[in-house]
Every structure is written in C-alpha cells, then in structure tokens.
Design an enzyme around this catalytic site. Sequence first.
Site, mmCIF file in Angstrom:
data_model
loop_
_atom_site.group_PDB
_atom_site.id
_atom_site.type_symbol
_atom_site.label_atom_id
_atom_site.label_comp_id
_atom_site.label_asym_id
_atom_site.label_seq_id
_atom_site.Cartn_x
_atom_site.Cartn_y
_atom_site.Cartn_z
ATOM 1 C CD GLU A 111 47.693 45.912 42.914
ATOM 2 O OE1 GLU A 111 47.705 44.884 42.222
ATOM 3 O OE2 GLU A 111 46.979 46.901 42.671
ATOM 4 C CG ASP A 112 51.820 48.097 46.110
ATOM 5 O OD1 ASP A 112 50.821 48.215 45.375
ATOM 6 O OD2 ASP A 112 51.760 48.075 47.346
#
Length: 764
Positions: A111-112
């Site tokens: 996600e990051d």
Amino acid sequence: MAVRRRIIRQMQAATEQVAVAPSSSPPRGAKPRSGIMRQYDLVERVRSYNPDTDEDLLNRAYVYAMKAHGAQTRASGDPYFSHPLEVAAILTALKLDDATIVAALLHDTIEDTEATRAEIDQIFGHEIGALVEGLTKLKRLELVSREAKQAENLRKLLLAIADDVRVLLIKLADRLHNMRTLEFVPPASRRRIAEETLDIYAPLAGRMGMQEMREELEDLSFRTLDPEAYAVVKQRLDALAERNRNLIGEIESQLSKNLQKNGVVAHVYGRRKKPFSIWTKMERKSVGFEQLSDIFGFRIVLDNVEACYRALGVVHTTWPVVPGRFKDYISTPKQNDYRSIHTTVIGPGNQRVELQIRTEDMDQIAEFGIAAHAFYKDGVGSPTELLKRESNAFAWLRHTVGILSESANPEEFLEHTKLELFHDQVFCFTPKGRLIALPRHANVIDFAYAVHTDVGNSAVGCKINGKFAPLSSELTNGDEVEVLTSKAQSAPPSAWESLARTGRARAAIRRATRTAVRDQYAGLGRRIVERLFARAKIEYADDKLKGALPRLARTSIEDVMASVGRGEIKASDVARAMYPDYKEERVAARYGAKKGLAAKLKQAQPHHPARSASVIPVGGLGKADLPIKFAPNGGAVPGDRIVGIITPGEGITIYPIQAPALKDFEEEPERWLDVRWDIDETTPQRFPARIRVDNVNEPGSLAQVATVIAEHDGNIDNISMSRRSPDFTELTIDLEVYDLKHLSAIIAQLRAKAVVARVERVNG
Ligand code: MN
C-alpha cells in the site's frame, strides 16, 4: 451521562481519603519509545519458541521492509519501519509461525511503498504474498469513518480473515500498535480510531478468545474516549492496590500453602482487573469498588484437569464459599473455547477472593485464544488447518461469514455482528431440524425473523419443545421452536421492536410497522374524505383527485389520504383542490353571510355546523344581538351545563361549565352570561367534542377505535396521535355527536375495547 458524572465524583471523593502514590510508571501497554528493535533481537525472539525458524527468511523480510519504507516517518517522527517491526514483535509474543511474522514485517509495503504483490510472491512465496495482500485490502478500507463504511470494512475484514485467520492476528497486532501510539495522531481521527477499536477490534479479539489483546485494546480506547473517567478509575485502582499490597502476597502464599499441604502443585498469582472493565461494571451496576475482589482476581494454574478439581475441593473445604458464584467452564467450555473453573470464597484476611482454576493449556487459550491454537507446532500442518480442526472460535467466524452473504444491508449487518461479538450464541432448531444460531438472550421473535421475515411478521404464538410459550421467551441452547403464524396478522405489533434482541428482527419490525401505520392513516383519511364529500353532496373520484395532486403538493392518492389521516391536511382542503368553488361556500358559511346558503351548509359542512341557533342567552340579551360560537378544542354538546363568555366586538363563546379555559375569565364576572340549549328535536344536529384515548400499539388498533365511533354514529373530524411509550399511543379525536348521551355511549363502547386503555373527554 448523569451516571457517569456521579461515578466520577464518588471516586474522586473516595480517592482523596487515600494517600495516593503518584503513578509514575506508564501503562503496561505503552512501551517507552526507545530505539528500533534490532534485526538480531527479532530473530532471537522467534528462535526462543521456534528453534527451527527460517532465520534467512526473517532477515530478508527485515531488510526488504526497511529498504521499502526508506525515509518514511510516522506521525511520532519515528522511522516508519519501526511500526511493522513492532507489529511483528507483538506477534512473537503470541509465538506465531514464520509466515505470520514475515507478513507482519511486510504488511504496509504494497500500500505505502513501491513493492508489488508479484515481487513479494517471488521473494517470499505465495503464502506470504496472499497474507500481505489480505492486509493491504483491509488497509484501503480503513481510511473511512462513517457507520456504513465501518460496516463495509468489518464485512471485508471478516471475509479476508475467513481465508486465513493469520490475517486477523496481524490486523489486531497492527491495530494494537497504532492504538499504543495514538497520542501522535490528530485528535479528530484519534477519536474515530478509538471508537472503531472499541466497537469492532476489541470485541473481535474477545470473540477469538484473545483476552489480553482485548483488554489492552479496550483500555487504550477508553483512555482516549474518556480521559477523565480513565484517570479517576486508574488512580483509585492504584491507591487500592497499594493499600492492599501485603494482603495480595498473603493470599497468594496461603492459597499455595494450603494446596501444597493437600498434595496439589499449583502456580498461584493475583491479577489486577483493567480500568475499562471496572468502569463498565460500575456503569452497569451503579456500584463503586471497595472490596479487593472488585479489583483483583486470583488464578490457580495446574498440570491437568484432575488437579483442577482437586484444587477446587481443597479451596471449598478450606474457606467458606460465596453462593451463586461457582461456574464450571471446564466441563462446558464457552463458545470462544474458554475453559476454567470460577468460584468465589471468603479467603485469607476475611477477603472475598475470586478464583479461576485451570490448566496451563487452558490458561494459554484464555489469554491468547485463537492464537494459542496457531502456536507453532512442528509437523502438524499449517496453523490454519489446525485451527479449522480445533477451534470453536474459528467455527464462529465461518458462521458469521456465512451470514454475510445473506445480509444485503451493511448497517443491519453491523448491528447484527456487533451483537454477536458481544454475546455468546444459542443454537436452536426448527421442527424440521434446521439450525438457527442466535445471540444469547435472543427470544422467539428473533428466532422467527431469523427463519424468515414473513414468519416474523405473521407470528402470533409459539411452542418451545412442544409447549406453548410467550413469544418473548428467551431461548436456550438446543430448544426446538415452532412458530405459529396467522395470515390475519399482516404486521407485527410495534412494541416488538423493543423486545427483539437481534438487529435483523428489529429492522424488519421497523419496516413492517412503518408500512402498517401508513396504511392505517391512509384508510382513516379516506373515510374522512368520503364522508365529507357525501355530506357536501359532491362527487368523489380517484381520477379527479389525481388531477388535483399538484395543488395538494402530494405525489399519490395514498399520500393524500395518509396526510388527511395524520391531520396534516384537511378533508376540506382536498375538496377545495378538486372543486375550486368549494372554498367560497365554506367562507360564506363560517361568517353566515346569506341565510339560504348557511342553511344549505348546515349539511355540507361537518366541521362547522351552523349551531348558533341552538343556544339562546337567558335574560338581557336577545338572540340576534351577538354572534354565538362554540369554544374550540372540544366544545359543549347538548346535555352539558353551559355558560357564555362575552368578548366585545366578537360575540359570545359557549363553554361547558367544566372547561378549564373558564379559569381565565374568573376575574371578569361581567363577561359571564347565562345561556341555555335550544334544540329543535325534529332536526337532529351534530356538535363537536374532543376525547383523548390511550390506545395499545397493535396493528389495527386505530382502525378498531375508528370503527367503534363510526358504528355508533359518531363523525370523526380529525385524529392526532402522539406516541407516549413503546406500548401506547395517545389519540386526540375530534368528533361530532348529537348530545351528551350520545357521547357518553361512544366513550363507554370505547372503554369496552381491549385495545383501549383509557378514554377521557377533553374540554379545551
Ligand atoms: Mn500498519
């Protein structure tokens, strides 16, 4: 909230009397923010419970995640990588397998960071890739706060966990670390995160049997959501613990000694209850805590089940037992796999002592729940496989996910699931043997709606295990329930809404009663409209009304009728919308402009019969001198003793002698006028009266009242309703009657009805 304030005040007062040692140590959960855990430390932690760990895999994950997060930082200013690392560390305390620890390290990378699922699959294998992806999906859902979204989150969360319970374990550890570091997050989101934790993650941890995790999540949420209450409870807890410090050691050693003397080897220790659980107990029972047993519980941990029962024997023969507190969850485990014996005795130092007696294994499961099953066990297959075989909690999860596919509405699902999280379940059966799982304390109404909405809506009675029973009967495990239905009942009594325990039943009852009430109003409205038209000798037709809908600002005929029934618009408004001429006649009638027209309207206007002719002043004034009108809101009817009040420039207003409004004129005797009835017996005339009826909330009850009035030749002008309690509606009915005898007869008939609790006449 009043309860809350009172508890806080009581506790503050009580605390002042105790010498308080300032609590300098941080809460157990909040670890001091020291440097980042070293690669070596993490590997050591895993190796301590899993000698066969794949060190190389752990090392690769550590380096990969650290590089991926690079220079990213958290709200606290710490390097971002400290977060996945702490999450992994929390999971080593649960002694989880390598794949779980590695997935924890990687849980925020997709996600990051630049990392992709494909890359993770390639480097760490498909199993770990799937875990990380499950967590990524959850994270994407987590950026929202509204109830509906929260429900949707929970739904996705549960669906993801059902694939692999390790996703839940990592998710809970992730949430725990975020809660531990919540102070760095902006206050607005802090609250939302804490609420979500208290609503969903803490109960979920509890439902999975992970008590320690649940308690810490609850306490961290409590501290954020109600810092004042938290501080007060905490301070008092510290003070009491301090005061009883010696006693606690004393109780531990006396218990151990007595067990030893009787040949039972046991590990005994006292355990402090958490502020949140004390607070909820105080709120629930409105009690404070004074006893040691209110804040401390003692555990006796033994080698095997037999030793547990022997220890129980020793305890019960050494100290007096407090009645009603004994529970054996060893022979009958709780739904979340919890096993233990509970008892309370008057122990050493004359203190009430709460005891939990269990084996080492049971103790592990009591603390770590589903994670205890997932303990790394060499050569027993994957933890998930193991869980499927051994865990009730996992079976519950599967069941809940099953419900997901049936539930269309996220809010309903959330309500349903929240309940399920908090309560254990009862399992009941239909006569054909279909299993119906319900939350504990559910009753037959819930059961009926769980079978089918139609069954719930038409339920009129039931048999439990072959015997007739009330629908509100609470169900117990194994009950066979036969719901008796009736086609005559199209909607459930609205009072059921407060009886039902499940969200599903409540939502269905709300829906059904809303429709039924609307139908009642529409029926009533139609009756009023048709009567007015009949008297006015004008023609009513649905088609004609359809054309007039825009003028009434309504979209359907049903709408118009329901509005009339509710008293929002008048039947005469409907007539005016359909026949514009109607208005002129009515205005003329009210002011009695032309004699001929007024006579005609005596029949045409049920709301304002031309009654001035029926009363004449006694003495001084002549009949024609002043206009005479009746007091609004339930005036006088022939047979009532009446009085007239003169209002200069307006005329005479007639009141029944019992009207409370007359009090206003007590100071002005010059305005009072003797009047008497002057009724023409040959042309019966109607007079308005008002009654108030307390009506039981049941489908059709309003219709019953209306029917009684109609059958006894009363005309209903208007009904307004206000709901006074879940069980009763107060109806204020304006009706027209011939005289007092007629009105009394109607009131008596109403009183005879079962759906009517009370009837009284009202004089405005
Ligand atoms: Mn995270």
